[in-house]
Scaffold this active site. Structure first.
Site, PDB file in Angstrom:
ATOM      1  N   GLU A  77      -4.943  -8.943  -0.010  1.00 45.27           N
ATOM      2  CA  GLU A  77      -5.732  -8.591   1.179  1.00 45.27           C
ATOM      3  C   GLU A  77      -7.195  -8.509   0.773  1.00 45.27           C
ATOM      4  OE1 GLU A  77      -4.399  -5.341   3.689  1.00 45.27           O
ATOM      5  OE2 GLU A  77      -2.291  -5.843   3.303  1.00 45.27           O
ATOM      6  N   GLU A 136       0.846  -1.211   0.000  1.00 45.39           N
ATOM      7  CA  GLU A 136       0.000   0.000   0.000  1.00 45.39           C
ATOM      8  C   GLU A 136       0.879   1.258   0.000  1.00 45.39           C
ATOM      9  OE1 GLU A 136      -3.229  -0.178   2.871  1.00 45.39           O
ATOM     10  OE2 GLU A 136      -4.089  -1.925   1.866  1.00 45.39           O
TER      11      GLU A 136
HETATM   12  O1  AHR Z   1      -4.996  -5.878   7.134  1.00 41.60           O
HETATM   13  C1  AHR Z   1      -4.931  -4.699   7.864  1.00 41.60           C
HETATM   14  C2  AHR Z   1      -4.309  -3.567   7.074  1.00 41.60           C
HETATM   15  O2  AHR Z   1      -5.126  -3.237   6.001  1.00 41.60           O
HETATM   16  C3  AHR Z   1      -2.966  -3.847   6.439  1.00 41.60           C
HETATM   17  O3  AHR Z   1      -1.915  -3.654   7.313  1.00 41.60           O
HETATM   18  C4  AHR Z   1      -2.924  -2.844   5.325  1.00 41.60           C
HETATM   19  O4  AHR Z   1      -2.145  -3.285   4.247  1.00 41.60           O
HETATM   20  C5  AHR Z   1      -4.381  -2.626   4.959  1.00 41.60           C
HETATM   21  O5  AHR Z   1      -4.715  -1.294   4.895  1.00 41.60           O
END
Ligand code: AHR
Length: 522
Positions: free
Chosen positions: A325, A201
């Site tokens: 994610e 990110e």
């Molecule tokens: O999964 C929690 C957080 O969500 C992670 O650290 C980040 O990559 C995303 O914003």
């Protein structure tokens, strides 16, 4: 050419069948046509991957208890969690973050544990960690799970030197300062590392970069991620979240940039009413159930959008989409640290898992890796722990049921289902995918999103006949049924007998709010 002709035949079979059924006025409201004798792309097992971040009690307490703990452990890793995870065949595990990754300095996590420097986890609760879980402990975990390592490197606060030395420490067999250090720390042979991400990110917690800026930084870092010996790194470039197609365009459009990675990551969380109050994981009404389903299904649109850009620049599909994610994000459980993202997990989450995994299967031509956020005690986890207790969530059971799709070949399906309507919005009631494995067994995974209505799906299976049909179902009495430390077996999979199979026609009676997996054996 051969592939094109096969695709046309499959399409004709499906449309021909549907047309025939319509002419006979026999088309069912809920119909799933499966062509069993034209296998498509292989479903990468890594679509069933997981994510373990230094966040709350995911690593410390959830996975790592240390060798001196009273909780039974192997090299400091809790046995109960280990055995449960082996059951779902975790194919790859992403670590150490997330946002944490861009603050992590790997050299602080090697050597004697008592001498390791500490780290303040600035993103997640501001707590100080002792770094007792580091590179060696993580690689041991992957060995015990028999899964591939997916390591996320630090771009935000790290340097190309730090990242390249980490890869050297992990995977090189040459004589060098890094391999000497590794050997001094007790590991003679190099490890194998399959996936390595260049930041996380980086448009946000990983440095607030613009797409153009990140593309240049990624090119620089990637240059020094060497393939040592026969280890071949699958380099994952940081991609966008949600519908940010401009970022994907920037990373894909230039051959020089594109040439520096094998996979492009995307993140998407289902957050019911936005980033303010995100709704309770357990105390919700049907509106929130419906909205969750609607947001989950949006994953398909997001993937299609990013795929379309990738297809333009990479029609041969040499680059993979890495959804590293995904999952539901609710309010933390009352009384828990807001920075620890600890949430319960209900039948609603089971539906979420089934919807996503069906979507990923269907995009097996482009999606090579996906990682649920996260594995233990954080967000939509498969396992919750409290001291020495462990509970398996409804999401866990879906991963166990769906593991049959790993490395199987996707089958072409045509799904028509009635709407599930709430207020003035509607979504399809049924989600499905199907695959055929190396032994010729067909697995069909379905989810009934409607919490109020059982649904019968007519399922003509074209091209093959089968001698044996079995099934498993996960369902519950309430939308918010869940497993707790006090009552860990409220939502459990059961043998499924609600089907008939005659003359190539499978008829499946799905209970409301259920996930079903059917197996057909020749
Ligand atoms: O999964 C929690 C957080 O969500 C992670 O650290 C980040 O990559 C995303 O914003």
């Amino acid at each position: 050419m051969k592939k094109k002709i096969t695709n046309i035949i499959v399409l004709l079979l499906i449309t021909g069948f549907s047309a025939l059924a319509q002419n006979n006025n026999s088309v069912a409201v809920n119909q799933l046509v499966i062509v069993a004798n034209h296998p498509g792309p292989v479903i990468s097992k890594d679509i069933y991957g997981h994510f373990s971040e230094h966040l709350g009690t995911c690593i410390y307490g959830g996975i790592w208890v240390g060798t001196d703990s009273k909780i039974p452990n192997t090299y400091g890793i809790r046995n109960d969690v280990l055995f449960a995870l082996r059951e779902i065949k975790v194919p790859n595990l992403r670590w150490p973050g997330g946002c944490f990754a861009d603050t992590y300095h790997w050299k602080d996590g090697i050597g004697p544990q008592s001498k390791r420097a500490s780290i303040v986890n600035i993103h997640w609760g501001g707590i100080t960690e002792d770094n007792s879980f580091g590179t060696h402990e993580f690689m041991k975990l992957t060995e015990l799970l028999d899964c591939d390592a997916y390591i996320n490197g630090n771009v935000g606060t790290g340097s190309p030197q730090e990242m390249s030395e980490w890869v050297e420490y992990l995977t090189s067999d040459s004589e060098s300062p890094m391999t000497k250090l590794r050997k001094e720390n007790g590991r003679e042979a190099p490890w194998k590392v399959k996936y390595f991400a260049i930041g996380n990110e980086n448009w946000g917690c990983g440095g607030n970069m613009t797409d153009e800026y990140y593309a240049n930084v990624m090119r620089q870092f990637s240059t020094y991620l060497t393939n040592y010996g026969d280890n071949r790194l699958y380099r994952v470039a940081c991609g966008p979240s949600d519908f940010n197609y401009a970022w994907t365009e920037t990373l894909m459009k230039d051959g020089g940039t594109r040439g520096r990675f094998q996979g492009l990551s995307i993140h998407y969380y289902s957050i019911v009413d936005g980033w303010g109050y995100k709704g309770s994981a357990t105390k919700f009404d049907e509106r929130e159930w419906f909205e969750t389903m609607r947001m989950n299904l949006q994953m398909d649109d997001i993937i299609r959008g990013h795929k379309a850009i990738m297809d333009r620049y990479d029609p041969q599909k040499t680059k993979g989409l890495v959804v590293d994610e995904w999952g539901n994000w609710f309010q933390v459980e009352p009384g828990t640290n807001p920075g620890f993202l600890y949430q319960q997990n209900t039948m609603r989450d089971a539906l979420t898992a089934a919807i996503h995994l069906n979507i990923f299967n269907k995009h097996a031509d482009r999606i090579k890796v996906a990682n649920l956020a996260q594995i233990v005690n954080v967000l939509q986890s498969v396992i919750l722990t409290k001291d020495d207790k462990m509970v398996l969530t409804p999401t866990y059971h879906v991963f166990r049921m769906f593991r049959v799709h790993q490395e199987a070949s996707l089958l072409n399906i045509d799904l028509r289902s009635e709407d599930y309507t709430f207020g003035n919005k509607k979504v399809p009631s049924v989600s499905a995918s199907a695959s055929v494995d190396k032994d010729g067994k067909v697995h069909i995974s379905l989810a009934n999103l409607n919490p109020n209505k059982a649904i019968t799906v007519s399922c003509p299976v074209i091209g093959e006949t089968y001698k044996k049909v079995t099934g498993e179902v996960l369902t519950s009495t309430e939308m918010n049924s869940h497993n707790s430390f006090e009552t860990p077996e409220v939502v459990l999979p059961a043998n499924f007998t609600g089907f008939t199979y005659k003359d190539g026609m499978l008829t499946i009676n799905m209970p409301s709010k259920s996930v079903v997996v059917i197996e057909l054996t020749k």
